[in-house]
Design a protein around this motif. Structure first.
Motif, PDB file in Angstrom:
ATOM      1  N   PRO A 151      11.860  -1.688  -3.313  1.00 31.29           N
ATOM      2  CA  PRO A 151      11.826  -3.108  -2.943  1.00 31.29           C
ATOM      3  C   PRO A 151      12.516  -3.389  -1.617  1.00 31.29           C
ATOM      4  O   PRO A 151      12.403  -4.500  -1.099  1.00 31.29           O
ATOM      5  N   ARG A 152      13.210  -2.389  -1.053  1.00 32.66           N
ATOM      6  CA  ARG A 152      13.943  -2.630   0.194  1.00 32.66           C
ATOM      7  C   ARG A 152      13.017  -2.761   1.397  1.00 32.66           C
ATOM      8  O   ARG A 152      13.391  -3.347   2.405  1.00 32.66           O
ATOM      9  N   GLY A 153      11.829  -2.169   1.336  1.00 31.12           N
ATOM     10  CA  GLY A 153      10.964  -2.206   2.509  1.00 31.12           C
ATOM     11  C   GLY A 153      11.584  -1.427   3.650  1.00 31.12           C
ATOM     12  O   GLY A 153      12.463  -0.578   3.471  1.00 31.12           O
TER      13      GLY A 153
ATOM     14  N   GLY B 149       4.702  -3.415  10.835  1.00 34.62           N
ATOM     15  CA  GLY B 149       3.974  -3.757   9.611  1.00 34.62           C
ATOM     16  C   GLY B 149       3.799  -5.252   9.413  1.00 34.62           C
ATOM     17  O   GLY B 149       3.895  -5.763   8.302  1.00 34.62           O
ATOM     18  N   ASN B 150       3.472  -5.956  10.513  1.00 36.90           N
ATOM     19  CA  ASN B 150       3.508  -7.417  10.498  1.00 36.90           C
ATOM     20  C   ASN B 150       2.357  -8.066   9.745  1.00 36.90           C
ATOM     21  O   ASN B 150       2.447  -9.243   9.375  1.00 36.90           O
ATOM     22  N   PHE B 151       1.265  -7.332   9.545  1.00 36.00           N
ATOM     23  CA  PHE B 151       0.059  -7.981   9.022  1.00 36.00           C
ATOM     24  C   PHE B 151      -0.217  -7.646   7.555  1.00 36.00           C
ATOM     25  O   PHE B 151      -1.264  -8.011   7.038  1.00 36.00           O
ATOM     26  N   PHE B 152       0.723  -6.973   6.888  1.00 33.75           N
ATOM     27  CA  PHE B 152       0.582  -6.826   5.443  1.00 33.75           C
ATOM     28  C   PHE B 152       0.841  -8.179   4.797  1.00 33.75           C
ATOM     29  O   PHE B 152       1.894  -8.789   4.996  1.00 33.75           O
TER      30      PHE B 152
ATOM     31  N   TYR C  15       1.633  -4.319  -0.905  1.00 30.83           N
ATOM     32  CA  TYR C  15       2.252  -4.158   0.408  1.00 30.83           C
ATOM     33  C   TYR C  15       2.414  -5.513   1.085  1.00 30.83           C
ATOM     34  O   TYR C  15       1.457  -6.270   1.237  1.00 30.83           O
ATOM     35  N   ARG C  16       3.650  -5.787   1.489  1.00 30.71           N
ATOM     36  CA  ARG C  16       4.004  -7.059   2.119  1.00 30.71           C
ATOM     37  C   ARG C  16       4.469  -6.810   3.550  1.00 30.71           C
ATOM     38  O   ARG C  16       4.799  -5.686   3.930  1.00 30.71           O
ATOM     39  N   MET C  17       4.546  -7.876   4.322  1.00 29.82           N
ATOM     40  CA  MET C  17       5.028  -7.787   5.688  1.00 29.82           C
ATOM     41  C   MET C  17       6.367  -7.039   5.738  1.00 29.82           C
ATOM     42  O   MET C  17       7.288  -7.346   4.985  1.00 29.82           O
ATOM     43  N   GLY C  18       6.427  -6.033   6.609  1.00 37.25           N
ATOM     44  CA  GLY C  18       7.670  -5.301   6.817  1.00 37.25           C
ATOM     45  C   GLY C  18       7.938  -4.198   5.818  1.00 37.25           C
ATOM     46  O   GLY C  18       9.029  -3.621   5.819  1.00 37.25           O
TER      47      GLY C  18
END
Length: 382
Positions: free
Chosen positions: A217-219, A322-325, A337-340
């Motif tokens: 969860p830390r990304g 990873g800005n566009f997740f 998958y989320r931003m960052g």
């Protein structure tokens, strides 16, 4: 801070780094099948393993790094490459996960390039521009596995022959991608290409790193990054370079001292960050391809201690945060998958180079060999 000072600091820091596990033995390379293409062709997968707890899996679709497993400071092994667990994801929503990107990595303005007295068009697939070779770049084709080697340095070599006119680019281009893993925990990716007529080439690797491990969860925004570059190439609102070099001094692009990505990645007071929704820019490491490798970046995930130094012979480093997740992709371990959630570090020549006369040339002529060699020197900090 100049490069010499930066390297001295890194060498001092390296004294505190503990390499991963036990004395070396010979590495191993094992070939399996990852799945089958819609037309029935088998997609080969080759896993490289060393004796220090590191393994890398390469699949023939896109000559892609599908997995890289390495231990943390407690010895817990995790995959640090986001992507998919099965072939179906790579076919349905590819997103360049781990892929070889080309024939021209990065962006070409409006899908048009002026080269050798002619204007060529390549398909537009990123706003008004062409990205990573067009709609069917090297990431979306099935490569041929030509060689698999065991030994102290385990490796796999793949080949793809891009025909004359492929995605609008001139010349038949024969490209080899070699992935190798040694007992020093060095993952090397080397691209070589030759052509039968003048063309343009800029090939790189698009691996998405989350050193906290897949599913964490830390990304990746807590990763500490160092980039030994005094300059970067600003872009317009469509991510095409303006043609000038700008100093990183006093800006959010200054990574000459180790800095957490998340400290400044959303600082939209800099319009460049607003354009890319974060970092998606080219840092100027040098002005030309060199015969020797040089440091491109150093990345550490402070909780796990996992890290790498990236070395290459290329003058540019595209850093993408990873800005566009946007939560629409479900990947390994069922993670959304989320931003960052991951970052990309791509050693390459500069974006839109055929249309930028002040940038290093990406021209390749018959009799020449294009070469991009990048080494990820993996480590674990105590």
């Amino acid at each position: 801070m100049n490069r010499a000072t930066t390297l001295t600091a890194l060498l001092t820091a390296a004294a505190a780094i503990t390499t991963i596990a036990n004395p070396a033995r010979a590495g191993d390379a094992k070939q399996t099948t990852f799945g089958r293409m819609p037309d029935g062709r088998a997609v080969a997968a080759v896993t490289l393993v060393n004796d220090r707890g590191v393994s890398a899996t390469v699949i023939a679709l896109g000559a892609s790094l599908q997995s890289l497993v390495m231990p943390d400071r407690q010895g817990k092994r995790e995959d640090v490459q986001i992507g998919y667990d099965s072939l179906e994801g790579y076919l349905a929503k590819p997103e360049f996960f781990g892929a070889t990107v080309g024939r021209v990595a990065n962006r070409i303005a409006k899908g048009r390039l002026s080269f050798n007295g002619h204007t060529y068009s390549t398909p537009v697939n990123n706003g008004p521009n062409s990205l990573h070779g067009g709609t069917k770049g090297f990431d979306k084709v099935l490569w041929e596995v030509t060689e698999v080697k065991n030994g102290p340095t385990a490796s796999v070599t793949l080949r793809y022959v891009s025909p004359d006119g492929d995605m609008g680019y001139p010349g038949k281009l024969t490209t080899y991608a070699t992935y190798s893993l040694d007992e020093k925990n060095q993952l090397t990716i080397e691209y070589r290409a030759t052509t039968d007529k003048p063309t343009v080439v800029n090939i790189s690797n698009h691996s998405y790193w989350n050193l906290a491990g897949v599913g964490s969860p830390r990304g990746a925004m807590g990763h500490i990054v160092l980039i030994p570059a005094d300059r970067y190439t600003p872009t317009d609102a469509t991510s095409i370079p303006t043609g000038r070099h700008a100093s990183v001094e006093g800006t959010v692009f200054d990574f000459r001292k180790p800095t957490a990505i998340g400290e400044r990645v959303r600082d939209a007071r800099d319009p460049q960050i607003a354009y890319g929704r974060g970092y998606d820019h080219n840092w100027v490491i040098g002005d030309k391809v060199t015969s020797e490798q040089h440091l491109m970046a150093r990345v550490v995930e402070p909780v796990s201690g996992r890290g790498y130094e990236l070395w290459s012979n290329q003058p540019g480093l595209q850093f993408y945060s990873g800005n566009f997740f946007d939560g629409t992709i479900t990947g390994k371990k069922g993670q959304i998958y989320r931003m960052g959630d991951a970052i990309v570090m791509e050693p390459q020549l500069f974006p839109d180079a055929p249309n930028q006369p002040n940038f290093p040339s990406i021209r390749l002529d018959p009799g020449q060999t294009y070469r991009n060699k990048m080494v990820y020197k993996l480590f674990t900090e105590r």
